[in-house]
Scaffold this active site. Structure first.
Site, mmCIF file in Angstrom:
data_model
loop_
_atom_site.group_PDB
_atom_site.id
_atom_site.type_symbol
_atom_site.label_atom_id
_atom_site.label_comp_id
_atom_site.label_asym_id
_atom_site.label_seq_id
_atom_site.Cartn_x
_atom_site.Cartn_y
_atom_site.Cartn_z
ATOM 1 N N PHE A 146 23.428 -0.504 -27.251
ATOM 2 C CA PHE A 146 22.390 -1.199 -26.466
ATOM 3 C C PHE A 146 22.357 -2.697 -26.788
ATOM 4 O O PHE A 146 22.495 -3.535 -25.890
ATOM 5 C CB PHE A 146 21.034 -0.536 -26.723
ATOM 6 C CG PHE A 146 19.840 -1.354 -26.310
ATOM 7 C CD1 PHE A 146 19.758 -1.934 -25.046
ATOM 8 C CD2 PHE A 146 18.781 -1.547 -27.197
ATOM 9 C CE1 PHE A 146 18.647 -2.695 -24.668
ATOM 10 C CE2 PHE A 146 17.667 -2.289 -26.827
ATOM 11 C CZ PHE A 146 17.606 -2.876 -25.571
ATOM 12 N N PRO B 134 38.722 -0.271 -44.553
ATOM 13 C CA PRO B 134 38.529 -1.697 -44.271
ATOM 14 C C PRO B 134 39.777 -2.381 -43.713
ATOM 15 O O PRO B 134 39.670 -3.283 -42.889
ATOM 16 C CB PRO B 134 38.161 -2.270 -45.654
ATOM 17 C CG PRO B 134 37.529 -1.136 -46.377
ATOM 18 C CD PRO B 134 38.220 0.098 -45.892
ATOM 19 N N THR C 238 16.419 -5.485 -39.787
ATOM 20 C CA THR C 238 15.206 -5.136 -39.042
ATOM 21 C C THR C 238 13.948 -5.642 -39.753
ATOM 22 O O THR C 238 13.922 -5.711 -40.990
ATOM 23 C CB THR C 238 15.104 -3.603 -38.850
ATOM 24 O OG1 THR C 238 13.799 -3.284 -38.335
ATOM 25 C CG2 THR C 238 15.286 -2.842 -40.153
ATOM 26 N N TYR D 140 14.609 4.366 -42.310
ATOM 27 C CA TYR D 140 15.322 3.365 -41.502
ATOM 28 C C TYR D 140 15.241 1.992 -42.174
ATOM 29 O O TYR D 140 16.262 1.332 -42.402
ATOM 30 C CB TYR D 140 14.725 3.331 -40.085
ATOM 31 C CG TYR D 140 15.322 2.274 -39.200
ATOM 32 C CD1 TYR D 140 16.600 2.439 -38.673
ATOM 33 C CD2 TYR D 140 14.626 1.108 -38.898
ATOM 34 C CE1 TYR D 140 17.164 1.469 -37.860
ATOM 35 C CE2 TYR D 140 15.175 0.138 -38.085
ATOM 36 C CZ TYR D 140 16.447 0.319 -37.564
ATOM 37 O OH TYR D 140 17.000 -0.651 -36.779
ATOM 38 N N LYS E 143 18.381 0.005 -43.969
ATOM 39 C CA LYS E 143 18.735 -1.314 -43.414
ATOM 40 C C LYS E 143 18.592 -2.379 -44.509
ATOM 41 O O LYS E 143 19.381 -3.318 -44.584
ATOM 42 C CB LYS E 143 17.838 -1.672 -42.223
ATOM 43 C CG LYS E 143 18.137 -0.907 -40.946
ATOM 44 C CD LYS E 143 19.502 -1.216 -40.369
ATOM 45 C CE LYS E 143 19.485 -2.338 -39.360
ATOM 46 N NZ LYS E 143 20.801 -2.509 -38.707
HETATM 47 O O1 LIG Z 1 5.433 8.218 -28.534
HETATM 48 C C1 LIG Z 1 5.428 7.136 -29.126
HETATM 49 C C2 LIG Z 1 6.614 6.521 -29.553
HETATM 50 C C3 LIG Z 1 6.531 5.314 -30.238
HETATM 51 N N1 LIG Z 1 5.323 4.745 -30.503
HETATM 52 C C4 LIG Z 1 5.265 3.436 -31.189
HETATM 53 O O2 LIG Z 1 5.905 2.500 -30.364
HETATM 54 C C5 LIG Z 1 6.554 1.508 -31.134
HETATM 55 C C6 LIG Z 1 8.000 1.413 -30.720
HETATM 56 O O3 LIG Z 1 8.661 2.610 -31.036
HETATM 57 P P1 LIG Z 1 10.226 2.817 -30.834
HETATM 58 O O4 LIG Z 1 10.496 4.238 -31.079
HETATM 59 O O5 LIG Z 1 10.641 2.288 -29.518
HETATM 60 O O6 LIG Z 1 10.914 1.873 -31.900
HETATM 61 P P2 LIG Z 1 10.644 1.598 -33.458
HETATM 62 O O7 LIG Z 1 9.629 0.515 -33.569
HETATM 63 O O8 LIG Z 1 10.345 2.819 -34.184
HETATM 64 O O9 LIG Z 1 12.084 1.084 -33.938
HETATM 65 C C7 LIG Z 1 12.649 0.016 -33.209
HETATM 66 O O10 LIG Z 1 12.215 -1.184 -33.711
HETATM 67 C C8 LIG Z 1 12.583 -1.470 -35.008
HETATM 68 C C9 LIG Z 1 12.018 -2.821 -35.370
HETATM 69 O O11 LIG Z 1 10.663 -2.879 -35.143
HETATM 70 C C10 LIG Z 1 14.069 -1.457 -35.146
HETATM 71 O O12 LIG Z 1 14.625 -2.640 -34.643
HETATM 72 C C11 LIG Z 1 14.682 -0.243 -34.507
HETATM 73 O O13 LIG Z 1 16.073 -0.475 -34.321
HETATM 74 C C12 LIG Z 1 14.136 0.070 -33.188
HETATM 75 O O14 LIG Z 1 14.553 1.295 -32.743
HETATM 76 C C13 LIG Z 1 6.354 1.926 -32.598
HETATM 77 O O15 LIG Z 1 5.284 1.177 -33.118
HETATM 78 C C14 LIG Z 1 5.986 3.383 -32.519
HETATM 79 O O16 LIG Z 1 5.118 3.774 -33.542
HETATM 80 C C15 LIG Z 1 4.161 5.345 -30.079
HETATM 81 O O17 LIG Z 1 3.077 4.831 -30.303
HETATM 82 N N2 LIG Z 1 4.229 6.528 -29.392
#
Ligand SMILES: O=c1ccn([C@@H]2O[C@H](COP(=O)(O)OP(=O)(O)O[C@H]3O[C@H](CO)[C@H](O)[C@H](O)[C@H]3O)[C@@H](O)[C@H]2O)c(=O)[nH]1
Length: 312
Positions: free
Chosen positions: A19, A55, A114, A139, A143
């Protein structure tokens, strides 16, 4: 006729078919770089499984391309155990560092980290680079271990600690990816959508993935090494509003059902930090970069790309 490329602007994008990697590749190309993708799938210019290849295999690819820069945007993590994420991030990063050492000309490294490497901050405190490191989930921990490997290697490298991003190709396991795919499914079936989500409490800093890609290009050309730079817009947005905007952009009738998940690991890597806003000052000063796109455009283009995918 083949375009003339600056011999100093030659980059290899690891994870270049993912992505973020796809947009990073496009941004380098748009900035006049000769960019090559490395990834596991046949869609990559060089098909290489970085979790398995030695590598010297990557070093050979760097040499063949005469790379002056390498971007590490590789690594699966959705639904993986901490041990598998460690392999995906730390082992691969160690191999990338070893490959850069073996290359005839050592390329500059831009490592994608991250913001989840930091611990949660009180609401209202923007995330600066000196915020305490205290990753809450696997995660962020893995990272961070990869970031440490880069900083300890004493290489010509910069680590970008990136916030959430959205745009064309957003991963179907991410919150907005999940919502987008459910809305698309509703279009296909000609029915309203029911979106079952964990409670949308979080307020987060969201970037258009194309802004993030431009930050990576800026980092490749910046005069900064051995340091981290946080990448975000400097604005915190309630994710409930983002979900609502995506529904509006799609024009699909949708009902949101919010349900407490059995455990946070079932939601997403960042389910722990509820309020998060990056302080973008270092990125502006060190990289000369600021996010410039609107989230509305990011959501619009994400949705259009999903619809186009069904027509392709
Ligand atoms: O059903 C849901 C799913 C997610 N969330 C919230 O929505 C936000 C975004 O969730 P995502 O699953 O889209 O992504 P994450 O924040 O967990 O993780 C993402 O953001 C991170 C940095 O913040 C990293 O970069 C990582 O690669 C990327 O996947 C989070 O606060 C999560 O708690 C909800 O409230 N309800």
């Amino acid at each position: 006729m083949r375009a003339h490329h600056d011999p100093e602007k030659r980059v290899v994008v690891l994870g270049g078919t993912g992505f973020v990697g796809r947009h990073v590749h496009a941004a380098f190309t748009a900035a006049g770089w000769e960019a090559l993708t490395v990834g596991r799938t046949a869609a990559a210019d060089v098909a290489l499984d970085l979790t398995a290849a030695p590598p010297r295999a990557l070093a050979a690819a760097l040499d063949r391309h005469r790379a002056t820069a390498v971007v590490n945007a590789a690594g699966d993590y959705w639904g993986l155990s901490e041990e598998r994420m460690r392999h995906s991030f730390v082992t691969v990063t160690e191999r990338v560092l070893a490959a850069a050492d073996l290359a005839v000309r050592r390329p500059r490294l831009v490592q994608l980290g991250t913001v989840l490497e930091y611990g949660p901050l009180p609401e209202g405190t923007p995330l600066t680079e000196d915020a305490p490191i205290d990753p809450v989930g696997g995660y962020g921990r893995t990272k961070y271990a990869a970031t440490r490997a880069v900083l300890d290697a004493d290489a010509d490298a910069v680590v970008l600690r990136v916030t959430n991003s959205v745009g064309p190709g957003a991963h179907p396991s991410s919150l907005l990816g999940k919502v987008g795919h459910a809305l698309l499914d509703a279009v296909r079936r000609g029915r309203p959508a029911t979106l079952e989500l964990a409670p949308l409490r979080a307020v987060r800093d969201y970037l258009d993935v194309r802004d993030l890609a431009e930050a990576v290009v800026a980092a490749a050309g910046a005069d900064a090494s051995g340091r981290v730079v946080n990448i975000g817009t400097g604005r915190a947005v309630p994710i409930r509003r983002l979900v609502g905007d995506l529904i509006e952009v799609s024009g699909v009738r949708a009902e949101i059902v919010e349900r407490e998940p059995a455990s946070t690991t079932q939601v997403s890597p960042g389910a722990i930090a509820e309020w998060l806003q990056v302080d973008p000052a270092t990125a502006r000063r060190v990289l000369g970069w600021t996010a410039r796109r609107t989230l509305r455009d990011a959501l619009d283009d994400f949705w259009k790309d999903l619809l186009d995918g069904t027509r392709r």
